[in-house]
Design a protein around this motif. Structure first.
Motif, short mmCIF file in Angstrom:
data_model
loop_
_atom_site.label_atom_id
_atom_site.label_comp_id
_atom_site.label_asym_id
_atom_site.label_seq_id
_atom_site.Cartn_x
_atom_site.Cartn_y
_atom_site.Cartn_z
N ARG A 170 0.83 -1.20 0.00
CA ARG A 170 0.00 0.00 0.00
C ARG A 170 0.87 1.26 0.00
NH1 ARG A 170 -1.59 3.43 3.96
NH2 ARG A 170 -1.21 2.07 5.75
N TRP A 314 -6.99 -3.31 -5.19
CA TRP A 314 -6.38 -2.87 -3.94
C TRP A 314 -7.39 -2.53 -2.88
CZ3 TRP A 314 -1.83 -4.19 -2.51
CH2 TRP A 314 -0.88 -4.49 -3.49
N MET A 315 -8.59 -2.09 -3.31
CA MET A 315 -9.63 -1.87 -2.31
C MET A 315 -10.03 -3.21 -1.70
SD MET A 315 -13.46 -0.25 -2.61
CE MET A 315 -14.22 -1.66 -3.41
N TYR A 316 -10.31 -4.19 -2.56
CA TYR A 316 -10.74 -5.49 -2.06
C TYR A 316 -9.63 -6.17 -1.26
CZ TYR A 316 -14.98 -5.01 -4.76
OH TYR A 316 -16.19 -4.56 -5.22
N SER A 318 -7.25 -4.66 0.47
CA SER A 318 -7.15 -4.00 1.79
C SER A 318 -8.25 -4.51 2.71
CB SER A 318 -7.29 -2.48 1.65
OG SER A 318 -6.35 -1.97 0.76
N ILE A 319 -9.46 -4.62 2.18
CA ILE A 319 -10.58 -5.09 3.00
C ILE A 319 -10.32 -6.53 3.46
CG2 ILE A 319 -13.02 -5.79 2.93
CD1 ILE A 319 -13.49 -3.38 1.03
N ASN A 320 -9.96 -7.39 2.52
CA ASN A 320 -9.77 -8.80 2.86
C ASN A 320 -8.64 -8.98 3.87
OD1 ASN A 320 -11.78 -9.20 1.03
ND2 ASN A 320 -10.46 -9.99 -0.59
N TYR A 322 -7.68 -6.78 6.08
CA TYR A 322 -8.12 -6.29 7.38
C TYR A 322 -9.05 -7.31 8.06
CZ TYR A 322 -9.77 -3.35 11.10
OH TYR A 322 -10.06 -2.85 12.34
N LEU A 323 -9.99 -7.86 7.28
CA LEU A 323 -10.93 -8.83 7.85
C LEU A 323 -10.17 -10.03 8.45
CD1 LEU A 323 -13.76 -8.95 5.13
CD2 LEU A 323 -13.89 -7.87 7.38
N LYS A 324 -9.17 -10.49 7.71
CA LYS A 324 -8.40 -11.64 8.18
C LYS A 324 -7.59 -11.28 9.42
CE LYS A 324 -7.08 -13.25 3.81
NZ LYS A 324 -6.03 -13.89 3.01
N ASN A 326 -8.18 -8.99 11.59
CA ASN A 326 -9.07 -8.79 12.71
C ASN A 326 -9.48 -10.13 13.33
OD1 ASN A 326 -11.92 -7.92 13.96
ND2 ASN A 326 -10.61 -6.12 13.69
N PHE A 327 -9.63 -11.13 12.47
CA PHE A 327 -10.01 -12.46 12.96
C PHE A 327 -8.83 -13.17 13.62
CE2 PHE A 327 -10.56 -17.02 12.47
CZ PHE A 327 -11.86 -17.22 12.91
N TYR A 328 -7.75 -13.30 12.88
CA TYR A 328 -6.65 -14.14 13.36
C TYR A 328 -5.86 -13.49 14.49
CZ TYR A 328 -7.71 -17.13 9.43
OH TYR A 328 -8.36 -17.95 8.56
N TYR A 362 -15.81 -16.23 17.28
CA TYR A 362 -15.48 -14.86 16.86
C TYR A 362 -16.72 -13.98 16.80
CZ TYR A 362 -13.83 -11.19 13.61
OH TYR A 362 -13.51 -10.01 13.00
N THR A 366 -17.75 -10.54 18.97
CA THR A 366 -17.87 -9.19 18.42
C THR A 366 -19.30 -8.67 18.47
OG1 THR A 366 -18.08 -10.13 16.20
CG2 THR A 366 -15.88 -9.43 16.89
#
Lengths: 367, 367
Positions: A170, A314-316, A318-320, A322-324, A326-328, A362, A366
């Motif tokens: 990024r 790059w948008m997708y 970044s999202i993916n 972050y989601l991962k 946040n989980f792991y 998880y 949350t």
């Protein structure tokens, strides 16, 4: 550190102990040391104005903001980038990869000098998240970039050293925006061809160049699987001295091999050239190939289509990521993972049931 | 559906309206139609017992439970799979891919018949999430599987027709467990070499076989990029009649091309063979190659290591797919995505800022 923390804890227990107001303590720092002069604090507008003028010092400082992990720096960086966006996008972006030993640094110096001679402005960036491991990164080794290292029209910036691949990618992508705003019309993004970073580089450049060496079997090993199929062009470097025949043979072999691959979505069949970076031989032909590719993909619309896809990618991405993360990086999940991995490997539960149990944990947390 | 829902809502508003106890209504279904005999409801234990005996009818019914989307079926399926897990894992799992026209169905029939003649038990499964699009799937076309289609020791099951790739892949993976429990010692997982499903198949088999055709240039096109590098072996099919010379040439070309790739992590260099499935020629050699690979990777420990990685891969894959679905199928997110994509493409915001805004929205919603 241990002793210090211990000391602080003691003082918490007996708060009076560290208050010594009777005798004034001397300052901890050497009072004779010169105060470091504070860097001038530019406003967002001033940054953008100076970058647009091509001020390399301010450009450099703005890149430092991009690379900083401090929230206030990141926010300012994002504001600068946003204001630069309308001026960006006009450069030729070239990704350059190759295993350590392929001669990337000498090659970039040679091709870079050629481009600078044509009156272009060149920025050289890098993606190299694991800089300790990959000894092949040129940008730590400016001694091999004798010519572009001192050129007024070149801007060289090593890879941000810390962070995940996604974070580093990024930052490099955002640095491209600033460099383009500063008038750099050619951008090289260098990476070593052994890790995960090629996909990242491939997803931010127009042309992806693979530097290979002559040889068969073991000598050709080392490049990561899948990279050859990403290349828009390959050059066999070190085609000089006793090596010329071998390099020409390798050229034919690679050209034949690439013919077995399906037609790339660009409609452009990758070319295989030879060059000698140390002798500046075959360098002009490589630049001709790159500019021919740019013309070709501008005409058939692929260049714009690819850049649009890249921006969305790059948008997708970044999202993916972050989601991962946040989980792991969730403490409960990180604590449970080893147990479920063990149960999967001992055939106690299926991968799917393990996944489901972790996801339930998880999403309950949350909620 | 619309009218039905409307009707139910009306009845909710006027709850007396649908209570007609005065005159007995005739049954909605034709009373002369034969009642369909209800399938016997096996307990989980009975399922496992019958599967262990190799009862193909019960195996088939258990696979239907795996494929069902009803929660009660899924739960039962998971219990059956869990009880089968200790008996699973003992087969040779072979992935088979190739573009439509490569002759996959005839090939699978030929190789399958050869294996069955050796006294093995063979299950043929498929991953083909987009069965309407990919006309090359053999399993819809049993006419070309004349021999294994009627063999007592073969179990053929087409791809589950509905669902995402991840869902279909999971179901196929779980079906492998049941087939192995039922004593099938060779499992083929077939896929067409044009989509996304090769990675999924590659991640659930021991050996990945690519069926190619002779020819150069256009004739070789069609296979997806990256697939060649996944293959543990390639066979050039239709090496018969006038085609023999061309097939032998293609064999040499592919063998040369594969030598340009780095050494695979298995330590096994992919072989390229030729065969004629219609003439049953070269089929024994292919099976020899596969069993040689199995021996080789059993000795160097790669087979077990790969299966462990695969088991973990599917846990992480299931989690990642769920996290993404949960995000992108969120109504608010799905509504905002087109706007942010547009803003990215018109250079109003960076991909990263768009990602951040979407993530903020999502996590505020789920809080």
């Amino acid at each position: 550190m241990e002793t210090k923390r211990h000391h602080v804890e003691n003082n918490k227990q007996f708060p009076g102990l560290n208050v010594n107001s009777g005798i004034k303590q001397p300052p901890m720092l050497n009072p004779y040391a010169k105060m470091r002069k504070a860097r001038p604090e530019y406003s967002v507008e001033a940054y953008v104005k100076e970058i647009l003028k091509g001020n390399r010092t301010v450009l450099s400082q703005a890149v430092t903001l991009i690379e900083s992990n401090k929230p206030e720096h990141q926010e300012k960086a994002q504001q600068i980038i946003e204001k630069c966006l309308p001026y960006a996008g006009k450069s030729i972006r070239v990704g350059i990869t190759g295993v350590p030993g392929a001669g990337k640094s000498t090659f970039i110096d040679s091709l870079g000098a050629y481009i600078l001679n044509q009156g272009e402005k060149l920025a050289v960036l890098a993606i190299d998240p694991s800089s300790e491991l990959s000894k092949g990164s040129i940008l730590g080794d400016k001694t091999r970039m004798e010519r572009i290292g001192v050129a007024a029209n070149a801007f060289i910036r090593p890879s941000p050293s810390a962070g995940s691949l996604g974070g580093v990618a990024r930052k490099t992508r955002e640095t491209i925006v600033l460099c383009e705003t500063a008038g750099f019309d050619t951008i090289f993004v260098e990476t070593v061809g052994v890790g995960q970073s090629e996909t990242a580089v491939h997803s931010m450049v127009d042309f992806f160049l693979l530097i290979q060496l002559a040889g068969t079997g073991d000598e050709l090993q080392g490049i990561k699987r899948g990279i050859m199929e990403m290349a828009d062009g390959i050059t066999i470097n070190k085609c000089d001295g006793n090596n010329i025949e071998k390099a020409k043979l390798a050229q034919a072999q690679f050209q034949n091999a690439l013919h077995l691959f399906p037609e790339p979505p660009s409609g452009w069949f990758p070319k295989v050239l030879t060059c000698s970076a140390v002798e500046d031989n075959g360098i002009a032909e490589i630049w001709d190939m790159i500019t021919e590719y740019i013309r070709f993909t501008e005409q058939n619309g692929f260049k714009d289509a690819k850049r649009h896809l890249q921006a969305k990618y790059w948008m997708y991405e970044s999202i993916n990521e972050y989601l991962k993360n946040n989980f792991y990086q969730n403490e409960a999940i990180a604590g449970l993972l080893p147990m479920y991995e063990k149960q999967i490997l001992s055939n106690e539960i299926t991968s799917f049931v393990a996944a489901k149990k972790l996801l339930d944990t998880y999403f309950n947390l949350t909620k």
